[in-house]
Design a protein around this motif. Structure first.
Motif, PDB file in Angstrom:
ATOM      1  N   THR A  15       0.847  -1.200   0.000  1.00 30.24           N
ATOM      2  CA  THR A  15       0.000   0.000   0.000  1.00 30.24           C
ATOM      3  C   THR A  15       0.876   1.243   0.000  1.00 30.24           C
ATOM      4  OG1 THR A  15      -0.111  -0.010   2.421  1.00 30.24           O
ATOM      5  CG2 THR A  15      -1.877  -1.166   1.246  1.00 30.24           C
ATOM      6  N   SER A  16       0.234   2.360  -0.356  1.00 32.31           N
ATOM      7  CA  SER A  16       0.868   3.668  -0.274  1.00 32.31           C
ATOM      8  C   SER A  16      -0.185   4.615   0.296  1.00 32.31           C
ATOM      9  CB  SER A  16       1.346   4.148  -1.650  1.00 32.31           C
ATOM     10  OG  SER A  16       1.949   5.439  -1.543  1.00 32.31           O
ATOM     11  N   GLY A  17      -0.066   4.893   1.602  1.00 35.34           N
ATOM     12  CA  GLY A  17      -1.132   5.653   2.267  1.00 35.34           C
ATOM     13  C   GLY A  17      -2.394   4.789   2.313  1.00 35.34           C
ATOM     14  N   ALA A  18      -3.523   5.363   1.844  1.00 37.81           N
ATOM     15  CA  ALA A  18      -4.782   4.609   1.795  1.00 37.81           C
ATOM     16  C   ALA A  18      -4.956   3.882   0.473  1.00 37.81           C
ATOM     17  CB  ALA A  18      -5.962   5.561   2.035  1.00 37.81           C
ATOM     18  N   ASP A  19      -3.989   4.006  -0.426  1.00 32.99           N
ATOM     19  CA  ASP A  19      -4.088   3.406  -1.764  1.00 32.99           C
ATOM     20  C   ASP A  19      -3.566   1.967  -1.739  1.00 32.99           C
ATOM     21  OD1 ASP A  19      -4.430   3.005  -4.421  1.00 32.99           O
ATOM     22  OD2 ASP A  19      -2.854   4.404  -5.082  1.00 32.99           O
ATOM     23  N   ARG A  20      -4.410   1.059  -2.135  1.00 36.72           N
ATOM     24  CA  ARG A  20      -4.000  -0.350  -2.223  1.00 36.72           C
ATOM     25  C   ARG A  20      -3.315  -0.537  -3.584  1.00 36.72           C
ATOM     26  NH1 ARG A  20      -6.433  -5.111  -4.204  1.00 36.72           N
ATOM     27  NH2 ARG A  20      -6.176  -6.987  -2.914  1.00 36.72           N
ATOM     28  N   ILE A  21      -1.992  -0.820  -3.565  1.00 36.97           N
ATOM     29  CA  ILE A  21      -1.206  -0.845  -4.793  1.00 36.97           C
ATOM     30  C   ILE A  21      -1.172  -2.235  -5.417  1.00 36.97           C
ATOM     31  CG2 ILE A  21       1.058  -0.381  -5.800  1.00 36.97           C
ATOM     32  CD1 ILE A  21      -0.392   2.118  -4.807  1.00 36.97           C
ATOM     33  N   TRP A  22      -0.892  -3.223  -4.560  1.00 40.40           N
ATOM     34  CA  TRP A  22      -0.700  -4.570  -5.113  1.00 40.40           C
ATOM     35  C   TRP A  22      -0.997  -5.622  -4.054  1.00 40.40           C
ATOM     36  CZ3 TRP A  22       2.708  -8.606  -3.974  1.00 40.40           C
ATOM     37  CH2 TRP A  22       2.843  -9.598  -4.958  1.00 40.40           C
ATOM     38  N   SER A  23      -1.498  -6.820  -4.493  1.00 44.23           N
ATOM     39  CA  SER A  23      -1.794  -7.909  -3.571  1.00 44.23           C
ATOM     40  C   SER A  23      -1.684  -9.237  -4.294  1.00 44.23           C
ATOM     41  CB  SER A  23      -3.211  -7.767  -2.988  1.00 44.23           C
ATOM     42  OG  SER A  23      -3.583  -8.924  -2.262  1.00 44.23           O
ATOM     43  N   THR A  24      -1.188 -10.240  -3.593  1.00 43.81           N
ATOM     44  CA  THR A  24      -1.116 -11.578  -4.168  1.00 43.81           C
ATOM     45  C   THR A  24      -2.501 -12.195  -4.364  1.00 43.81           C
ATOM     46  OG1 THR A  24      -0.896 -12.521  -1.947  1.00 43.81           O
ATOM     47  CG2 THR A  24       1.132 -12.042  -3.141  1.00 43.81           C
ATOM     48  N   ALA A  25      -3.512 -11.636  -3.692  1.00 43.61           N
ATOM     49  CA  ALA A  25      -4.865 -12.173  -3.812  1.00 43.61           C
ATOM     50  C   ALA A  25      -5.576 -11.719  -5.082  1.00 43.61           C
ATOM     51  CB  ALA A  25      -5.689 -11.766  -2.592  1.00 43.61           C
TER      52      ALA A  25
ATOM     53  N   SER B  57       2.303   0.966 -13.983  1.00 39.90           N
ATOM     54  CA  SER B  57       3.488   0.867 -13.132  1.00 39.90           C
ATOM     55  C   SER B  57       3.321   1.759 -11.909  1.00 39.90           C
ATOM     56  CB  SER B  57       4.730   1.295 -13.904  1.00 39.90           C
ATOM     57  OG  SER B  57       4.956   0.435 -15.009  1.00 39.90           O
ATOM     58  N   ALA B  58       3.899   1.322 -10.792  1.00 36.94           N
ATOM     59  CA  ALA B  58       3.842   2.116  -9.575  1.00 36.94           C
ATOM     60  C   ALA B  58       4.754   3.320  -9.709  1.00 36.94           C
ATOM     61  CB  ALA B  58       4.257   1.280  -8.375  1.00 36.94           C
ATOM     62  N   LEU B  59       4.354   4.441  -9.157  1.00 41.91           N
ATOM     63  CA  LEU B  59       5.123   5.674  -9.233  1.00 41.91           C
ATOM     64  C   LEU B  59       6.196   5.695  -8.151  1.00 41.91           C
ATOM     65  CD1 LEU B  59       2.178   8.187  -9.734  1.00 41.91           C
ATOM     66  CD2 LEU B  59       3.713   7.226 -11.491  1.00 41.91           C
ATOM     67  N   PRO B  60       7.225   6.481  -8.316  1.00 40.92           N
ATOM     68  CA  PRO B  60       8.228   6.614  -7.259  1.00 40.92           C
ATOM     69  C   PRO B  60       7.563   7.141  -5.985  1.00 40.92           C
ATOM     70  CG  PRO B  60       9.055   7.510  -9.314  1.00 40.92           C
ATOM     71  CD  PRO B  60       7.594   7.236  -9.532  1.00 40.92           C
ATOM     72  N   GLY B  61       8.031   6.662  -4.852  1.00 38.46           N
ATOM     73  CA  GLY B  61       7.454   7.107  -3.581  1.00 38.46           C
ATOM     74  C   GLY B  61       7.736   6.097  -2.476  1.00 38.46           C
ATOM     75  N   THR B  62       7.041   6.287  -1.389  1.00 39.23           N
ATOM     76  CA  THR B  62       7.208   5.429  -0.209  1.00 39.23           C
ATOM     77  C   THR B  62       6.062   4.429  -0.147  1.00 39.23           C
ATOM     78  OG1 THR B  62       8.298   7.226   0.987  1.00 39.23           O
ATOM     79  CG2 THR B  62       7.404   5.403   2.297  1.00 39.23           C
ATOM     80  N   TYR B  63       6.413   3.164   0.140  1.00 39.29           N
ATOM     81  CA  TYR B  63       5.419   2.090   0.150  1.00 39.29           C
ATOM     82  C   TYR B  63       5.549   1.264   1.435  1.00 39.29           C
ATOM     83  CZ  TYR B  63       4.772   3.232  -4.754  1.00 39.29           C
ATOM     84  OH  TYR B  63       4.509   3.905  -5.934  1.00 39.29           O
ATOM     85  N   VAL B  64       4.472   0.569   1.747  1.00 39.04           N
ATOM     86  CA  VAL B  64       4.403  -0.288   2.947  1.00 39.04           C
ATOM     87  C   VAL B  64       3.987  -1.679   2.512  1.00 39.04           C
ATOM     88  CG1 VAL B  64       3.230  -0.713   5.141  1.00 39.04           C
ATOM     89  CG2 VAL B  64       3.850   1.625   4.499  1.00 39.04           C
TER      90      VAL B  64
END
Length: 229
Positions: free
Chosen positions: A154-164, A204-211
């Motif tokens: 995730t990035s903030g409240a944005d769900r970026i990617w998931s194996t599900a 593609s995901a943008l540059p930034g901080t991810y969790v």
């Protein structure tokens, strides 16, 4: 003038008056005699009674506490006795676990390790390693498929990617977990977003901080933070 009472006079109205007067005198005499007799009897015993009343101290009767309690109960004024607490029910002994049964969540330890590089330059792909350990007493089984054991970015409240997302087939992967032997899964992220609608060309995901986190049932790993350039 007559020398004696005429019998007709006695039988008439004058005779009734005469007998009434004699009866009144007789009753008065009887009352006086009764009063004198009572005075004599009370006069003789009066001082004795008075002195005995004066000399004998009025002792307070001693009350047995047990009897007093019984009397109180008999009168219905006793406080209600506390309801005896129900004796604790014996907890049935837990059935020993059998090898091959599904793992109890309390017996599993889930952890996530990110790659050594916390800042990924352009084109570099982040890598993650997930471990699942059975701490129970016997071997058990667990589904470690991409839906049951999910890795989410995730990035903030944005769900970026998931194996599900966009899982082909049933998506289940049941494994036997021996006690103390970790199950390890390593995965590399291609820096693309995923979605539930399974678009053919994800952005593609943008540059930034991810969790990144791993989750399985109610278990969650601590957050791993990384940066894309």
């Amino acid at each position: 003038m007559l020398s004696r009472m005429d019998p007709d006079t006695v039988r008439g109205d004058g005779g009734d008056v005469y007998w009434r007067r004699r009866m009144s005198v007789l009753v008065a005499v009887l009352v006086v005699v009764a009063v004198v007799a009572w005075a004599c009897s009370s006069g003789g015993s009066g001082p004795e009674r008075a002195s005995s009343a004066e000399t004998s101290p009025s002792a307070t009767p001693t009350v047995d506490p047990l009897l007093a309690g019984l009397r109180t109960l008999a009168m219905g004024t006793a406080s209600p006795s506390p309801t005896p607490s129900a004796s604790p029910k014996a907890t049935p002994a837990a059935r020993p676990k059998r090898p091959g049964e599904p793992c109890a969540q309390g017996d599993l330890v889930l952890s996530l390790q990110a790659g050594k590089e916390q800042i990924y330059s352009a084109g570099a792909r982040p890598t993650f390693m997930v471990t699942l350990v059975n701490t129970g007493s016997v071997m058990c089984t667990a589904d470690v498929g991409p839906r049951a054991l999910e890795i989410r970015i995730t990035s903030g409240a944005d769900r970026i990617w998931s194996t599900a997302d966009c899982v082909s087939g049933e998506g289940t992967d049941v494994r036997e977990l021996q006690r103390g032997v970790p199950f390890v899964r390593t995965l590399e992220w291609d820096r693309r977003r995923s979605s539930t609608d399974c678009r053919s060309t994800p952005a593609s995901a943008l540059p930034g901080t991810y969790v990144v986190t791993a989750r399985m049932g109610d278990m969650r790993t601590p957050k791993g933070v990384f940066h894309l350039r």
